[in-house]
Write a protein that holds these residues in place. Structure first.
Motif, PDB file in Angstrom:
ATOM      1  N   TRP A   8     -31.624   0.772  20.511  1.00  0.00           N
ATOM      2  CA  TRP A   8     -30.785   1.884  20.955  1.00  0.00           C
ATOM      3  C   TRP A   8     -29.360   1.784  20.419  1.00  0.00           C
ATOM      4  O   TRP A   8     -28.699   2.781  20.177  1.00  0.00           O
ATOM      5  N   ASN A   9     -28.877   0.544  20.230  1.00  0.00           N
ATOM      6  CA  ASN A   9     -27.491   0.306  19.821  1.00  0.00           C
ATOM      7  C   ASN A   9     -27.307   0.312  18.309  1.00  0.00           C
ATOM      8  O   ASN A   9     -26.225  -0.025  17.828  1.00  0.00           O
ATOM      9  N   ASP A  10     -28.340   0.681  17.551  1.00  0.00           N
ATOM     10  CA  ASP A  10     -28.355   0.377  16.122  1.00  0.00           C
ATOM     11  C   ASP A  10     -28.866   1.568  15.312  1.00  0.00           C
ATOM     12  O   ASP A  10     -29.852   1.464  14.585  1.00  0.00           O
ATOM     13  N   ALA A  11     -28.186   2.716  15.437  1.00  0.00           N
ATOM     14  CA  ALA A  11     -28.607   3.910  14.703  1.00  0.00           C
ATOM     15  C   ALA A  11     -28.650   3.622  13.205  1.00  0.00           C
ATOM     16  O   ALA A  11     -27.697   3.092  12.636  1.00  0.00           O
ATOM     17  N   CYS A  12     -29.769   3.970  12.590  1.00  0.00           N
ATOM     18  CA  CYS A  12     -29.979   3.782  11.145  1.00  0.00           C
ATOM     19  C   CYS A  12     -29.820   2.327  10.725  1.00  0.00           C
ATOM     20  O   CYS A  12     -29.530   2.039   9.551  1.00  0.00           O
ATOM     21  N   GLN A  13     -29.970   1.389  11.656  1.00  0.00           N
ATOM     22  CA  GLN A  13     -29.879  -0.045  11.380  1.00  0.00           C
ATOM     23  C   GLN A  13     -28.527  -0.442  10.770  1.00  0.00           C
ATOM     24  O   GLN A  13     -28.393  -1.492  10.129  1.00  0.00           O
ATOM     25  N   ALA A  14     -27.505   0.401  10.963  1.00  0.00           N
ATOM     26  CA  ALA A  14     -26.212   0.148  10.327  1.00  0.00           C
ATOM     27  C   ALA A  14     -25.565  -1.141  10.828  1.00  0.00           C
ATOM     28  O   ALA A  14     -24.898  -1.846  10.058  1.00  0.00           O
ATOM     29  N   ALA A  15     -25.748  -1.470  12.109  1.00  0.00           N
ATOM     30  CA  ALA A  15     -25.107  -2.668  12.661  1.00  0.00           C
ATOM     31  C   ALA A  15     -25.852  -3.940  12.269  1.00  0.00           C
ATOM     32  O   ALA A  15     -25.251  -4.897  11.757  1.00  0.00           O
ATOM     33  N   THR A  16     -27.164  -3.978  12.505  1.00  0.00           N
ATOM     34  CA  THR A  16     -27.904  -5.189  12.139  1.00  0.00           C
ATOM     35  C   THR A  16     -27.908  -5.412  10.632  1.00  0.00           C
ATOM     36  O   THR A  16     -27.991  -6.556  10.169  1.00  0.00           O
ATOM     37  N   ASN A  17     -27.768  -4.342   9.858  1.00  0.00           N
ATOM     38  CA  ASN A  17     -27.699  -4.516   8.399  1.00  0.00           C
ATOM     39  C   ASN A  17     -26.397  -5.180   7.965  1.00  0.00           C
ATOM     40  O   ASN A  17     -26.333  -5.764   6.876  1.00  0.00           O
ATOM     41  N   VAL A  18     -25.355  -5.118   8.796  1.00  0.00           N
ATOM     42  CA  VAL A  18     -24.153  -5.901   8.506  1.00  0.00           C
ATOM     43  C   VAL A  18     -24.490  -7.391   8.525  1.00  0.00           C
ATOM     44  O   VAL A  18     -24.093  -8.154   7.630  1.00  0.00           O
ATOM     45  N   ILE A  19     -25.228  -7.820   9.540  1.00  0.00           N
ATOM     46  CA  ILE A  19     -25.619  -9.225   9.628  1.00  0.00           C
ATOM     47  C   ILE A  19     -26.512  -9.603   8.453  1.00  0.00           C
ATOM     48  O   ILE A  19     -26.317 -10.653   7.807  1.00  0.00           O
ATOM     49  N   ARG A  20     -27.485  -8.761   8.134  1.00  0.00           N
ATOM     50  CA  ARG A  20     -28.371  -9.060   7.009  1.00  0.00           C
ATOM     51  C   ARG A  20     -27.581  -9.152   5.705  1.00  0.00           C
ATOM     52  O   ARG A  20     -27.855 -10.010   4.852  1.00  0.00           O
ATOM     53  N   HIS A  21     -26.593  -8.268   5.545  1.00  0.00           N
ATOM     54  CA  HIS A  21     -25.768  -8.303   4.339  1.00  0.00           C
ATOM     55  C   HIS A  21     -24.992  -9.623   4.254  1.00  0.00           C
ATOM     56  O   HIS A  21     -24.962 -10.262   3.182  1.00  0.00           O
ATOM     57  N   LEU A  22     -24.387 -10.039   5.352  1.00  0.00           N
ATOM     58  CA  LEU A  22     -23.642 -11.299   5.344  1.00  0.00           C
ATOM     59  C   LEU A  22     -24.547 -12.478   5.020  1.00  0.00           C
ATOM     60  O   LEU A  22     -24.157 -13.399   4.292  1.00  0.00           O
ATOM     61  N   LEU A  23     -25.763 -12.457   5.549  1.00  0.00           N
ATOM     62  CA  LEU A  23     -26.710 -13.535   5.258  1.00  0.00           C
ATOM     63  C   LEU A  23     -27.123 -13.537   3.788  1.00  0.00           C
ATOM     64  O   LEU A  23     -27.401 -14.600   3.213  1.00  0.00           O
ATOM     65  N   ASP A  24     -27.139 -12.356   3.165  1.00  0.00           N
ATOM     66  CA  ASP A  24     -27.533 -12.250   1.763  1.00  0.00           C
ATOM     67  C   ASP A  24     -26.444 -12.718   0.806  1.00  0.00           C
ATOM     68  O   ASP A  24     -26.738 -13.346  -0.225  1.00  0.00           O
ATOM     69  N   VAL A  25     -25.179 -12.401   1.124  1.00  0.00           N
ATOM     70  CA  VAL A  25     -24.116 -12.636   0.140  1.00  0.00           C
ATOM     71  C   VAL A  25     -23.407 -13.976   0.330  1.00  0.00           C
ATOM     72  O   VAL A  25     -22.667 -14.418  -0.565  1.00  0.00           O
ATOM     73  N   TYR A  26     -23.603 -14.638   1.468  1.00  0.00           N
ATOM     74  CA  TYR A  26     -22.936 -15.915   1.709  1.00  0.00           C
ATOM     75  C   TYR A  26     -23.959 -17.014   1.987  1.00  0.00           C
ATOM     76  O   TYR A  26     -25.101 -16.746   2.381  1.00  0.00           O
ATOM     77  N   GLU A  27     -23.512 -18.240   1.811  1.00  0.00           N
ATOM     78  CA  GLU A  27     -24.339 -19.385   2.174  1.00  0.00           C
ATOM     79  C   GLU A  27     -24.491 -19.409   3.692  1.00  0.00           C
ATOM     80  O   GLU A  27     -23.517 -19.263   4.434  1.00  0.00           O
ATOM     81  N   SER A  28     -25.714 -19.571   4.166  1.00  0.00           N
ATOM     82  CA  SER A  28     -25.954 -19.521   5.608  1.00  0.00           C
ATOM     83  C   SER A  28     -27.076 -20.469   5.984  1.00  0.00           C
ATOM     84  O   SER A  28     -27.879 -20.893   5.143  1.00  0.00           O
ATOM     85  N   ARG A  29     -27.132 -20.786   7.272  1.00  0.00           N
ATOM     86  CA  ARG A  29     -28.244 -21.594   7.787  1.00  0.00           C
ATOM     87  C   ARG A  29     -28.549 -21.174   9.219  1.00  0.00           C
ATOM     88  O   ARG A  29     -27.647 -20.808   9.982  1.00  0.00           O
ATOM     89  N   GLU A  30     -29.822 -21.219   9.553  1.00  0.00           N
ATOM     90  CA  GLU A  30     -30.273 -20.884  10.896  1.00  0.00           C
ATOM     91  C   GLU A  30     -29.992 -22.059  11.810  1.00  0.00           C
ATOM     92  O   GLU A  30     -30.328 -23.204  11.485  1.00  0.00           O
ATOM     93  N   ILE A  31     -29.374 -21.790  12.974  1.00  0.00           N
ATOM     94  CA  ILE A  31     -28.957 -22.906  13.820  1.00  0.00           C
ATOM     95  C   ILE A  31     -29.442 -22.801  15.268  1.00  0.00           C
ATOM     96  O   ILE A  31     -29.186 -23.712  16.059  1.00  0.00           O
ATOM     97  N   GLY A  32     -30.132 -21.723  15.627  1.00  0.00           N
ATOM     98  CA  GLY A  32     -30.608 -21.655  17.003  1.00  0.00           C
ATOM     99  C   GLY A  32     -31.330 -20.365  17.329  1.00  0.00           C
ATOM    100  O   GLY A  32     -31.301 -19.406  16.543  1.00  0.00           O
ATOM    101  N   HIS A  33     -31.999 -20.352  18.480  1.00  0.00           N
ATOM    102  CA  HIS A  33     -32.761 -19.190  18.935  1.00  0.00           C
ATOM    103  C   HIS A  33     -32.608 -19.031  20.439  1.00  0.00           C
ATOM    104  O   HIS A  33     -32.340 -19.982  21.167  1.00  0.00           O
ATOM    105  N   ILE A  34     -32.787 -17.819  20.888  1.00  0.00           N
ATOM    106  CA  ILE A  34     -33.101 -17.555  22.292  1.00  0.00           C
ATOM    107  C   ILE A  34     -34.541 -17.076  22.308  1.00  0.00           C
ATOM    108  O   ILE A  34     -34.862 -16.021  21.752  1.00  0.00           O
TER     109      ILE A  34
END
Length: 267
Positions: A8-34
């Motif tokens: 509901w908070n993510d029309a056209c996936q514009a918000a979560t795609n910010v996170i995906r973009h950051l993960l694509d363009v920078y060095e990243s590592r997964e560090i935890g889950h809920i």
């Protein structure tokens, strides 16, 4: 920490795609889950069947945390997952415990919403800080999602809390909106006082606008509607918070404009 949630908070996936973009363009590592069981209704957030390294597996909905290295001086922690269905207060406290363990001081939630705005203008981005106790009569009143709940919980727990929302033209449907993702990324960079890599988002945003232009050219009623929105937005060149009186007037006038198609004046 930057948090975005699908649904509901993510029309056209514009918000979560910010996170995906950051993960694509920078060095990243997964560090935890809920983990998922306490928070999701699997009939609304369904598990997915996937093939991973040649093996079939079920991927359950869950919230994931990543560490992203922007430069030698800047590290981000990001949180992304579907909006939970249950136990929001507990979910937010688990998110903030994770932020506290990572010695985070600032929490930024991001979201996107469908609104009456024109694709031919800069997409509006609204800002709010903490619990907005001083917002007065112009404060938004209505349904909220998990980003707002997390934002308020972060402020109450002593974090510097801010929320950013981009408006997406509702007449363009649910396809990905690179222009909305780019606008949120730009605002994040401004808030963080850090230049964030845009990658190919600018060219994707231009293709999105070109597709929207073609759609408008093929529909006279839609073209009139967009011109109507342009005139309303140009009355005040400043960006519009969706909770402001100006934007409420924009919505009211647009609804009246659209009703004119259903009830044309007698000749």
């Amino acid at each position: 920490m930057i948090a975005a949630f699908g649904g509901w908070n993510d029309a056209c996936q514009a918000a979560t795609n910010v996170i995906r973009h950051l993960l694509d363009v920078y060095e990243s590592r997964e560090i935890g889950h809920i983990c998922c069981d306490s928070y999701y209704d699997y009939q609304s957030s369904r598990p997915m069947m996937c093939t991973v390294q040649g093996r079939r597996r079920i991927v359950w909905p869950e919230t994931t945390f990543y560490e992203i290295t922007v430069n030698d001086d800047t590290a981000l922690y990001v949180e992304m997952g579907p909006e939970p269905n249950f136990h929001w207060s507990d979910f937010c406290q688990r998110s903030l415990r994770f932020a506290d363990e990572c010695e985070v001081t600032d929490v930024i939630t991001i979201g996107s919403m469908f609104a009456d705005c024109a694709h031919t203008r800069a997409l509006p981005v609204s800002h709010s800080e903490g619990d907005d106790d001083d917002a007065g009569e112009d404060a938004y009143c209505g349904p909220i999602g998990i980003p707002t709940v997390l934002n308020y919980a972060a402020a109450e727990d002593g974090f510097e809390a801010r929320s950013l929302w981009v408006s997406i033209p509702q007449y363009l449907g649910g396809d990905d909106c690179a222009a909305g993702t780019l606008r949120l990324l730009e605002e994040l960079g401004t808030v963080m006082e850090t230049e964030l890599e845009e990658g190919d988002l600018a060219s994707q945003a231009e293709r999105w606008r070109a597709k929207a232009d073609m759609l408008v050219r093929c529909n006279d009623d839609l073209s009139d509607y967009v011109h109507h929105l342009e005139r309303l937005m140009d009355d005040d060149p400043a960006e519009h918070d969706v909770s402001t009186p100006h934007s409420r007037r924009l919505v009211e006038e647009t609804e009246e404009f659209l009703r004119s198609f259903d009830h044309p004046a007698a000749e």
